[in-house]
Design an enzyme around this catalytic site. Structure first.
Site, PDB file in Angstrom:
ATOM      1  CB  SER A 172      -0.878  -0.025   1.256  1.00 53.45           C
ATOM      2  OG  SER A 172      -1.403   1.252   1.510  1.00 53.45           O
ATOM      3  CE1 TYR A 188      -4.068  -1.970   4.985  1.00 51.19           C
ATOM      4  CE2 TYR A 188      -3.432   0.264   4.399  1.00 51.19           C
ATOM      5  CZ  TYR A 188      -3.801  -1.010   4.028  1.00 51.19           C
ATOM      6  OH  TYR A 188      -3.904  -1.325   2.692  1.00 51.19           O
TER       7      TYR A 188
HETATM    8  N1  LIG Z   1      -8.535  -0.274  -2.207  1.00 53.13           N
HETATM    9  C1  LIG Z   1      -7.440   0.461  -2.031  1.00 53.13           C
HETATM   10  O1  LIG Z   1      -7.462   1.690  -2.256  1.00 53.13           O
HETATM   11  C2  LIG Z   1      -6.151  -0.158  -1.554  1.00 53.13           C
HETATM   12  C3  LIG Z   1      -5.019   0.679  -1.442  1.00 53.13           C
HETATM   13  C4  LIG Z   1      -3.823   0.118  -1.023  1.00 53.13           C
HETATM   14  C5  LIG Z   1      -3.741  -1.219  -0.746  1.00 53.13           C
HETATM   15  N2  LIG Z   1      -4.857  -2.007  -0.839  1.00 53.13           N
HETATM   16  C6  LIG Z   1      -4.707  -3.427  -0.535  1.00 53.13           C
HETATM   17  O2  LIG Z   1      -5.242  -4.175  -1.614  1.00 53.13           O
HETATM   18  C7  LIG Z   1      -5.831  -5.390  -1.137  1.00 53.13           C
HETATM   19  C8  LIG Z   1      -7.267  -5.485  -1.578  1.00 53.13           C
HETATM   20  O3  LIG Z   1      -7.970  -4.353  -1.056  1.00 53.13           O
HETATM   21  P1  LIG Z   1      -9.507  -4.092  -1.335  1.00 53.13           P
HETATM   22  O4  LIG Z   1      -9.686  -2.628  -1.447  1.00 53.13           O
HETATM   23  O5  LIG Z   1      -9.985  -4.987  -2.403  1.00 53.13           O
HETATM   24  O6  LIG Z   1     -10.116  -4.539   0.070  1.00 53.13           O
HETATM   25  P2  LIG Z   1     -11.400  -5.448   0.387  1.00 53.13           P
HETATM   26  O7  LIG Z   1     -11.615  -5.330   1.859  1.00 53.13           O
HETATM   27  O8  LIG Z   1     -12.509  -5.093  -0.516  1.00 53.13           O
HETATM   28  O9  LIG Z   1     -10.890  -6.896   0.019  1.00 53.13           O
HETATM   29  C9  LIG Z   1     -10.167  -7.727   0.890  1.00 53.13           C
HETATM   30  C10 LIG Z   1     -10.869  -9.056   0.968  1.00 53.13           C
HETATM   31  O10 LIG Z   1     -10.084  -9.906   1.799  1.00 53.13           O
HETATM   32  C11 LIG Z   1     -10.944 -10.674   2.597  1.00 53.13           C
HETATM   33  N3  LIG Z   1     -10.218 -11.057   3.807  1.00 53.13           N
HETATM   34  C12 LIG Z   1      -9.809 -10.248   4.821  1.00 53.13           C
HETATM   35  N4  LIG Z   1      -9.211 -10.984   5.777  1.00 53.13           N
HETATM   36  C13 LIG Z   1      -9.224 -12.272   5.345  1.00 53.13           C
HETATM   37  C14 LIG Z   1      -8.775 -13.486   5.888  1.00 53.13           C
HETATM   38  N5  LIG Z   1      -8.201 -13.535   7.117  1.00 53.13           N
HETATM   39  N6  LIG Z   1      -8.947 -14.636   5.183  1.00 53.13           N
HETATM   40  C15 LIG Z   1      -9.539 -14.609   3.958  1.00 53.13           C
HETATM   41  N7  LIG Z   1     -10.027 -13.481   3.401  1.00 53.13           N
HETATM   42  C16 LIG Z   1      -9.861 -12.315   4.090  1.00 53.13           C
HETATM   43  C17 LIG Z   1     -12.132  -9.756   2.895  1.00 53.13           C
HETATM   44  O11 LIG Z   1     -13.307 -10.496   3.204  1.00 53.13           O
HETATM   45  C18 LIG Z   1     -12.255  -8.966   1.601  1.00 53.13           C
HETATM   46  O12 LIG Z   1     -13.240  -9.524   0.754  1.00 53.13           O
HETATM   47  C19 LIG Z   1      -5.639  -5.361   0.372  1.00 53.13           C
HETATM   48  O13 LIG Z   1      -4.447  -6.061   0.678  1.00 53.13           O
HETATM   49  C20 LIG Z   1      -5.474  -3.899   0.685  1.00 53.13           C
HETATM   50  O14 LIG Z   1      -4.746  -3.701   1.871  1.00 53.13           O
HETATM   51  C21 LIG Z   1      -6.056  -1.510  -1.242  1.00 53.13           C
END
Ligand SMILES: NC(=O)c1ccc[n+]([C@@H]2O[C@H](COP(=O)([O-])OP(=O)(O)OC[C@H]3O[C@@H](n4cnc5c(N)ncnc54)[C@H](O)[C@@H]3O)[C@@H](O)[C@H]2O)c1
Length: 336
Positions: A130, A155
């Site tokens: 991130s 985080y």
């Molecule tokens: N959306 C953004 O702007 C953004 C920015 C930087 C980094 N990220 C990273 O990208 C990745 C995806 O983010 P996103 O926005 O799709 O988030 P999201 O919350 O929509 O997706 C994450 C998914 O992981 C699942 N999850 C969480 N813990 C779990 C576990 N212990 N076992 C199995 N499944 C689990 C959740 O149910 C969820 O569906 C993450 O690693 C997040 O930290 C996202």
């Protein structure tokens, strides 16, 4: 056909990546624990669309359960693991750090272990980091070579820890590994805990929205399709040949936008769709001081990713927000 395992498949980014990869002659297994951090209906909605694809399979599984994780790896034997599951969100990590230890630390460790034990068939690990790792960094744009030792949220600390853990496993066990630092991803069926989604909910309900740092935070908003394409390129492309087969890349838009400008674009779309009256706009915006854990500006230097994968995200904010708004209106049945 390549066999790909995607964690966080019911999540915002994961569901889009699964759809793209499954449309490209791959066999995709998606896993997710379907937690209720935000509206479960939205995760189920994303999953329903995926389950209609012939070369997609879903397993409900918590990555912190090492035994279950190992079992699914052995059964499926993926060539690439795309690890997107995590407890996301900066602010929630102040209230509920345990969720981050569970998914981002224990869960991440299990993914590394699964790749180590699956070394015979796992050719590559691609994982989500991130932009939050840049913490209080004031030098812009953020380059991968910048110091990232001062996270301003728990985080961010877990994401930086993931990068270190993955580096150690890549060095010790020669697992080719790519970490991608995403920058504020937005788009249709996005995350309801993110500002653009919450703002839309509130404005439609005629509730005030609060812009921290008096609206002068800048974010390098990156459209979901651009992120998915970038991830797919990292999945297909090679990891540079070097002593440790590990690389970190920014995946952002290289075009930071002032939050106030972002909100004005959002509002103009709401006005256009008759969901907000032009006259009431000013009364709905409240300017507030900076929040703990937030950073003033995020801005991705995309040179490294562009040089390696010959790709640069390009969706204009107004086009991306329009796609989000059209999806939102359909999903919530708000056609007028
Ligand atoms: N959306 C953004 O702007 C953004 C920015 C930087 C980094 N990220 C990273 O990208 C990745 C995806 O983010 P996103 O926005 O799709 O988030 P999201 O919350 O929509 O997706 C994450 C998914 O992981 C699942 N999850 C969480 N813990 C779990 C576990 N212990 N076992 C199995 N499944 C689990 C959740 O149910 C969820 O569906 C993450 O690693 C997040 O930290 C996202």
């Amino acid at each position: 056909m390549k066999r790909l395992l995607v964690t966080g498949a019911a999540g915002f980014i994961g569901s889009n990546v699964c759809r793209l990869l499954a449309s490209e002659e791959n066999y995709v297994i998606g896993i997710d624990n379907m937690n209720s951090y935000y509206d479960l209906d939205l995760k189920q909605y994303r999953l329903r669309h995926l389950q209609a694809l012939p070369n997609f399979t879903f397993r409900k599984l918590d990555i912190s359960n090492k035994e279950a994780m190992m079992a699914v790896m052995e059964e499926f034997r993926p060539t690439v693991v795309i690890h997107l599951a995590a407890q996301a969100g900066v602010r929630y990590s102040i209230d509920c750090p345990d969720a981050y230890m569970h998914s981002n630390m224990t869960g991440f460790f299990n993914i590394l272990e699964a790749c180590r034990y699956g070394k015979d068939y796992v050719e590559k690990l691609v994982f989500a980091s991130s932009s939050s790792v840049y913490g209080a960094n004031t030098k812009v744009p953020y380059a991968e070579s910048d110091p990232v030792d001062q996270p301003v949220s728990f985080y961010a600390a877990t994401k930086k820890s993931n990068e270190l853990m993955a580096f150690a496993y890549a060095k010790l066990y020669k697992i080719p590994t790519i970490g991608l630092r995403f920058f504020t991803v937005y788009g249709p069926a996005g995350r309801p805990d993110m500002a653009y989604y919450k703002f839309t909910n509130r404005l439609i309900n005629k509730e005030k929205i609060r812009l921290y740092n008096y609206g002068h935070c800048k974010r390098d908003f990156t459209y979901i399709d651009d992120i998915s394409k970038g991830i797919a390129l990292a999945v297909k492309g090679s990891v540079p040949v070097q002593d440790v087969p590990y690389e970190i890349y920014n995946l952002g838009n290289h075009q930071p936008v002032d939050l106030l400008e972002f909100v004005q674009t959002l509002i103009s779309l709401l006005v256009e769709h008759h969901l907000v009256e032009k006259e009431e706009v000013d009364s709905l915006i409240e300017l507030a001081p900076m929040q703990p854990g937030d950073v003033v500006e995020t801005y991705a230097d995309m040179t490294k990713f562009a040089n390696q994968y010959h790709y640069h995200p390009h969706t204009e904010l107004k086009d991306g927000l329009r796609c989000f708004m059209e999806w939102y209106i359909d999903y919530y049945g708000l056609h007028k």
